[in-house]
Design an enzyme around this catalytic site. Sequence first.
Site, PDB file in Angstrom:
ATOM      1  N   TRP A   1     -15.231 -12.996  23.046  1.00 15.53           N
ATOM      2  CA  TRP A   1     -14.602 -11.599  22.801  1.00 15.53           C
ATOM      3  C   TRP A   1     -14.802 -11.318  21.357  1.00 15.53           C
ATOM      4  CZ3 TRP A   1     -10.654 -10.307  19.436  1.00 15.53           C
ATOM      5  CH2 TRP A   1     -10.001  -9.178  19.497  1.00 15.53           C
TER       6      TRP A   1
ATOM      7  N   ARG B   1      -3.693 -13.077  29.518  1.00 16.94           N
ATOM      8  CA  ARG B   1      -3.039 -11.666  28.899  1.00 16.94           C
ATOM      9  C   ARG B   1      -1.892 -11.148  30.024  1.00 16.94           C
ATOM     10  NH1 ARG B   1      -4.888  -5.374  28.052  1.00 16.94           N
ATOM     11  NH2 ARG B   1      -4.653  -5.454  26.070  1.00 16.94           N
TER      12      ARG B   1
ATOM     13  N   ASP C   1     -14.594  -4.797  21.905  1.00 17.24           N
ATOM     14  CA  ASP C   1     -13.323  -4.376  21.142  1.00 17.24           C
ATOM     15  C   ASP C   1     -13.578  -4.409  19.480  1.00 17.24           C
ATOM     16  OD1 ASP C   1     -11.965  -3.618  23.463  1.00 17.24           O
ATOM     17  OD2 ASP C   1     -10.980  -5.440  23.411  1.00 17.24           O
TER      18      ASP C   1
ATOM     19  N   ASP D   1      -5.647   5.900  27.028  1.00 16.76           N
ATOM     20  CA  ASP D   1      -5.970   4.398  27.344  1.00 16.76           C
ATOM     21  C   ASP D   1      -4.777   3.582  28.031  1.00 16.76           C
ATOM     22  OD1 ASP D   1      -6.764   1.443  26.646  1.00 16.76           O
ATOM     23  OD2 ASP D   1      -8.565   2.528  26.151  1.00 16.76           O
TER      24      ASP D   1
ATOM     25  N   ASP E   1     -11.373  -1.054  33.259  1.00 19.75           N
ATOM     26  CA  ASP E   1     -11.337  -2.179  32.259  1.00 19.75           C
ATOM     27  C   ASP E   1     -10.964  -3.533  33.219  1.00 19.75           C
ATOM     28  OD1 ASP E   1     -10.911  -3.690  30.193  1.00 19.75           O
ATOM     29  OD2 ASP E   1      -9.488  -2.598  29.008  1.00 19.75           O
ATOM     30  N   MET E   2     -11.221  -4.514  32.666  1.00 15.43           N
ATOM     31  CA  MET E   2     -11.319  -5.827  33.329  1.00 15.43           C
ATOM     32  C   MET E   2     -10.738  -6.988  32.458  1.00 15.43           C
ATOM     33  SD  MET E   2     -12.189  -8.688  34.535  1.00 15.43           S
ATOM     34  CE  MET E   2     -13.803  -9.007  34.003  1.00 15.43           C
ATOM     35  N   ASN E   3      -9.698  -7.358  32.090  1.00 13.75           N
ATOM     36  CA  ASN E   3      -8.993  -7.921  30.797  1.00 13.75           C
ATOM     37  C   ASN E   3      -8.959  -9.817  31.256  1.00 13.75           C
ATOM     38  OD1 ASN E   3      -9.447  -6.390  28.874  1.00 13.75           O
ATOM     39  ND2 ASN E   3      -7.621  -5.105  29.725  1.00 13.75           N
TER      40      ASN E   3
ATOM     41  N   CYS F   1     -15.495  -1.623  31.299  1.00 19.14           N
ATOM     42  CA  CYS F   1     -15.070  -2.358  29.917  1.00 19.14           C
ATOM     43  C   CYS F   1     -14.555  -3.824  30.397  1.00 19.14           C
ATOM     44  CB  CYS F   1     -13.887  -1.531  29.335  1.00 19.14           C
ATOM     45  SG  CYS F   1     -12.995  -2.122  28.027  1.00 19.14           S
TER      46      CYS F   1
HETATM   47  C1  GLA Z   1      -9.144  -4.182  26.466  1.00 19.86           C
HETATM   48  C2  GLA Z   1     -10.130  -2.911  26.296  1.00 19.86           C
HETATM   49  C3  GLA Z   1      -9.388  -2.123  25.080  1.00 19.86           C
HETATM   50  C4  GLA Z   1      -8.283  -1.408  25.572  1.00 19.86           C
HETATM   51  C5  GLA Z   1      -7.239  -2.538  26.014  1.00 19.86           C
HETATM   52  C6  GLA Z   1      -5.923  -1.983  26.615  1.00 19.86           C
HETATM   53  O1  GLA Z   1      -8.858  -4.877  25.418  1.00 19.86           O
HETATM   54  O2  GLA Z   1     -11.317  -3.391  25.818  1.00 19.86           O
HETATM   55  O3  GLA Z   1     -10.415  -0.996  24.894  1.00 19.86           O
HETATM   56  O4  GLA Z   1      -8.519  -0.492  26.444  1.00 19.86           O
HETATM   57  O5  GLA Z   1      -7.968  -3.371  26.691  1.00 19.86           O
HETATM   58  O6  GLA Z   1      -5.063  -2.852  26.932  1.00 19.86           O
END
Ligand code: GLA
Length: 744
Positions: free
Chosen positions: A197, A441, A546, A364, A476-478, A524
């Site tokens: 990351w 997360r 990020d 966002d 997004d995919m976190n 993302c």
């Molecule tokens: C991720 C994305 C960021 C933002 C956050 C929001 O980390 O990479 O750009 O969108 O999630 O929670």
Amino acid sequence: MTIHVTDDRHFELSTDHTSYLFNILPTGELGHLYYGPRLREPNYANLEANEFRMVMPVIAADRPEMSLDHLKQEYPSYGHGDFRYPAYQITAPNGARISEFAYVSHRIIAGKPRETAFPASFGEPETVDTLVVTLVDPVAELTLELSFSVFAAVDVIVRRATFRNSGQQTVALDRALSMSLDLPDSAYELYQLSGAWARERHLYHRPLTRGVQAVSSTRNSSSAQHNPFLALARPGTDEQQGAVFGFSLIYSGSFLAQAEVDYYDTTRVTLGIDPFEFGWQLTPGTAFSTPEAILTYSDDGFNGMSHNFHRFMTAHLLPPHWVHTPRPVLINNWEATYFDFDQAKLIALGKQAKAVGIELLVLDDGWFGVRNDATTSLGDWQVNVQKLPDGLGGLGQAIHGLGLKFGLWFEPEMISVQSRLYAAHPDWAIHVPDRRMTPSRNQFVLDFSRAEVVDAMFEAIDAAIVDAQLDYIKWDMNRHITELYSLALPPAQQKELGYRYIQGVYTLYDRLTRAHPEVLFESCASGGGRFDAGMLFYAPQAWTSDDTDAVERLKIQWGTSMVYPLSTMGAHISAVPNHQTRRITSLAMRAAVAFFGVLGVELDITRLPEAELDELRDLIAAYKAQRSLLQQGVLTRLESPYDGNATAWQVMRADGRTGLAARYQVMAEPNPDDHWLRLAGLDPAAAYLVNGQRFMGDELMHQGIFIPQLFDIRKAREPSFDQTHAFDFTARLFTITRIEEASV
Ligand code: GLA
């Protein structure tokens, strides 16, 4: 014609500068003969030459020189004497893992239509021919189709394998890679893009050595940790010269990219879905196709390889509608507000954005459910009216009313335990019953192998697009998947989940992009954690990292550009001190880095001093004036951030008439060495203006432009010198204009 078959057993694939040759072995399997610079007239007897080896299993007693263990092959199996890692493996109903696929026929298809259910390359009949070789294993009652699509003008060959079960019993596919390539020696360095990351796609390399060396992902995402790419380059290869093979996978899930150097110094390169945690039940009458692998070769160093990848992806992979559509300069509120925003704040941001020339406002995370931090509401894609009292529709209208486009963030694959969705469908979260669930997360992953989950997300996102008249979506995919298990799959099919999950993601992308072709998608994954050719098939741009620090971005964007074109790389000007590093860099430096990609702004511009706003307005205007160059131009890397204190690159229009180069210096250098910026790829006999000065192309490339030191130490001693001025983190831009045609 790019595909020739001679003597009914020699196959010759030709691109403009490369040849790829294979043959049919006496066993009926396919042998590999050659891949590299174009051969005029292959001498097949020579290419098929083969050493007799002691103590080897051989294909037949009367062929003592023919052992699968040292023959080069196209799609090798395990179990008949090849002890290297195979391209595929099956388990028959009786438990045997042996297969014998023998050639039966081939066909050649001109053109390759764009089919959207799964990411795949495409092209008109003038740009691509595909050779499909059909092999059959009569005992297993399986058919194997190996396809080779030849994109001649971009020096790319795309490979894929398809297994079909024509029998009456289910056969297990335990391994099904997209390609295997046996090279005749191992004098290469392996290049990979690895990281984590906030430092994605850093370039690493190591010499090949005997045994297995690999990069992979077991995360069900292509990942920030390793990118589905590898390159093999001859020692001494640099950006401008040297022999290099590049391999990239059109897939977004777990992958394996491996080079195995054997006991006779040959190198087997394999690329495909990681066999670890993969399995497929091939039931009677069904087929399984691997993702596609992209192979390219260049004599012109890493830039040559990258140009091939870039030209290929631009013409034959990215969604055609977006390739030539100028991408809007956006503002994203994430680093400006994080979760702390309301409608008034967004409208204020929008007004200021419009005033400085920004074209798209992206809202966002945090607009839905009761999400005020990262602990809740994923899955509840209904607007939070506390924050946005006029709803998405009202906000969309207000933003559009300012003359801006409007975009929204989603994380469609995720679910928070604190959500209405989880209360209604706890079984939709991927987990193993009676086992601990591992949060990441604070969230869990939806089971995208289930059609009803994909349907529900389609309905929610589709409704938001219609309600807010969205122009853009950041998908997004976190988190990565743990406890990989589906409540909807029978035990024997559990190892299919990784692939089925990614297929579900592609299905949702396919449905949304077909229903709303005018909506621009940016992928993302905690920054650039899923930056791969599979995603780019649907979402033509990706959030690169990020980490928005200008200095950090040099290495990240350099590495990313190894494979992916400028038009795919989201690059934002953010605040100082930077939120990831606390580093303070000038607005000019931040812009000069973010210019080389799809420009965005990610800071609270309502709080910028007037002078900086003016500067930002000018910078955005300058970017827009050069937008087609900066998004569509030919990027050439010049000085590597991995080698020292300076980084330089240039972008030229395809016609070579105009361009822009940038040279960045990270730390100030007292009494520095001489520096010359050598440009590349110009016409040596044409004249150019560089920042107003006239040069011939040959001088620009061979001697370069003299780069004077940043400050004269004598001046710094003068009383009038601004003592707060620092010379770290600087950028210089060079506009390049061809003014005279080549003199003969
Ligand atoms: C991720 C994305 C960021 C933002 C956050 C929001 O980390 O990479 O750009 O969108 O999630 O929670």
